[in-house]
Design an enzyme around this catalytic site. Structure first.
Site, PDB file in Angstrom:
ATOM      1  N   ASP A  94      -4.711  97.450  80.746  1.00 58.69           N
ATOM      2  CA  ASP A  94      -4.857  97.070  79.343  1.00 58.69           C
ATOM      3  C   ASP A  94      -3.480  96.790  78.767  1.00 58.69           C
ATOM      4  O   ASP A  94      -2.841  97.658  78.165  1.00 58.69           O
ATOM      5  CB  ASP A  94      -5.565  98.190  78.576  1.00 58.69           C
ATOM      6  CG  ASP A  94      -6.048  97.739  77.214  1.00 58.69           C
ATOM      7  OD1 ASP A  94      -5.819  96.568  76.856  1.00 58.69           O
ATOM      8  OD2 ASP A  94      -6.665  98.551  76.506  1.00 58.69           O
ATOM      9  N   ALA A  95      -3.022  95.547  78.972  1.00 57.36           N
ATOM     10  CA  ALA A  95      -1.668  95.177  78.563  1.00 57.36           C
ATOM     11  C   ALA A  95      -1.650  94.174  77.415  1.00 57.36           C
ATOM     12  O   ALA A  95      -0.624  94.012  76.761  1.00 57.36           O
ATOM     13  CB  ALA A  95      -0.907  94.593  79.756  1.00 57.36           C
ATOM     14  N   LYS A  96      -2.756  93.451  77.200  1.00 60.34           N
ATOM     15  CA  LYS A  96      -2.904  92.490  76.101  1.00 60.34           C
ATOM     16  C   LYS A  96      -1.733  91.508  76.042  1.00 60.34           C
ATOM     17  O   LYS A  96      -1.170  91.240  74.972  1.00 60.34           O
ATOM     18  CB  LYS A  96      -3.084  93.211  74.772  1.00 60.34           C
ATOM     19  CG  LYS A  96      -4.337  94.085  74.714  1.00 60.34           C
ATOM     20  CD  LYS A  96      -4.513  94.727  73.355  1.00 60.34           C
ATOM     21  CE  LYS A  96      -5.782  95.574  73.282  1.00 60.34           C
ATOM     22  NZ  LYS A  96      -5.707  96.804  74.102  1.00 60.34           N
ATOM     23  N   ARG A  97      -1.387  90.937  77.172  1.00 54.73           N
ATOM     24  CA  ARG A  97      -0.276  89.990  77.231  1.00 54.73           C
ATOM     25  C   ARG A  97      -0.720  88.609  76.760  1.00 54.73           C
ATOM     26  O   ARG A  97      -1.871  88.222  76.908  1.00 54.73           O
ATOM     27  CB  ARG A  97       0.271  89.897  78.656  1.00 54.73           C
ATOM     28  CG  ARG A  97       0.833  91.202  79.200  1.00 54.73           C
ATOM     29  CD  ARG A  97       1.997  91.710  78.371  1.00 54.73           C
ATOM     30  NE  ARG A  97       2.704  92.791  79.021  1.00 54.73           N
ATOM     31  CZ  ARG A  97       2.894  93.994  78.508  1.00 54.73           C
ATOM     32  NH1 ARG A  97       2.411  94.284  77.327  1.00 54.73           N
ATOM     33  NH2 ARG A  97       3.574  94.917  79.160  1.00 54.73           N
TER      34      ARG A  97
END
Length: 284
Positions: A94-97
């Site tokens: 879950d990095a939301k890049r």
């Protein structure tokens, strides 16, 4: 090569449609009797993997809560990804890049390339520089048999101003994101009917999909649903949000499960209960 959609569908059938977030908030570390540093972080995160590896459809480490510990935290994240995959549990980082050009290609290389220590089975992405900006990551996911989850309808109040707004064609942004995901999935559908591009849709957004004209079933991708458990979404809320797309939903819970630790059996029991509740709500 079995694609991500098929692997996730099989894992949800086997263990229930639940992903457990590995979210090492300072308060949770304290509740587990651990220090808020790299040592405590490692004990917490690997303790979750040890207790739940092989027992849940997916584990979802929240990258920011590892990164806040600097190099030590990133090193623990790498260990978590390795340990979870070794336990044959899917990992959603879950990095939301989200970025453009060579920077997006760099993120794709980090999270979606074979051999990268940060590559799990999928990564979360932010599309608000345009869905096209994500194509390096989407292409890398397709090529490696991995997946991506693209933010579409999030439950934070600030998201409404962007996600519900109309683009130049009068289409709500969330709908445009979903249509772009559906187009990729149509060319890469697995036997399960799920492609590699999923959406993040908050379990507490209520009737927003219906009001916006967002056809979640037409995406033919997995739907990651934060907000189950501690944030209050149950069977009624999930039915309202996802309707006929419920079988594609992977409910995400973290605090409501992690609060049962650090005892491994209590953690496993809480996860089993949450998975059973998710199955009952999403697969009646």
């Amino acid at each position: 090569m079995t694609g991500f959609g098929d692997r996730l569908a099989a894992a949800m059938d086997r263990h229930g449609p639940l992903a457990v977030g590995i979210d090492p908030h300072p308060a949770l570390l304290r509740a587990w009797g651990l220090t808020d540093d790299g040592v405590g972080l490692r004990a917490f995160a690997l303790g979750v993997v040890d207790a739940l590896g092989g027992r849940v459809a997916a584990l979802k480490p929240q990258s920011a809560l590892f990164e806040r510990h600097g190099a030590a935290g990133v090193g623990v994240l790498e260990e978590v990804i390795f340990a979870a995959r070794r336990s044959e549990t899917l990992v959603i980082v879950d990095a939301k890049r989200g970025d453009v050009g060579s920077t997006m290609a760099g993120y794709a290389d980090a999270y979606l390339r074979d051999g990268s220590p940060l590559a799990g089975d999928a990564v979360t992405l932010s599309p608000y520089l345009g869905f096209g900006s994500l194509l390096p990551a989407v292409d890398a996911a397709v090529a490696s048999g991995r997946g991506v989850f693209v933010l579409a309808l999030t439950s934070n109040p600030e998201g409404v101003g962007v996600q519900h707004a109309a683009d130049g064609d009068g289409t709500p942004v969330a709908v445009a994101v979903a249509r772009a995901a559906a187009q990729v999935n149509a060319e890469n559908l697995g036997e399960s009917g799920l492609g590699p591009v999923g959406l993040v849709v908050g379990a507490t957004v209520g009737g927003a999909p219906a009001r916006l004209g967002l056809d979640l079933a037409a995406v033919h991708g997995p739907l990651l649903a934060p907000g189950v458990g501690a944030q209050g979404a149950g069977a009624v809320e999930l039915a309202q949000v996802f309707g006929t797309a419920r079988r594609a939903v992977l409910a995400s819970a973290s605090r409501s499960v992690l609060a049962a630790g650090p005892d491994p059996q209590a953690l496993a029991d809480a996860t089993a209960q949450a998975a059973a509740q998710a199955r009952a709500a999403l697969r009646p």
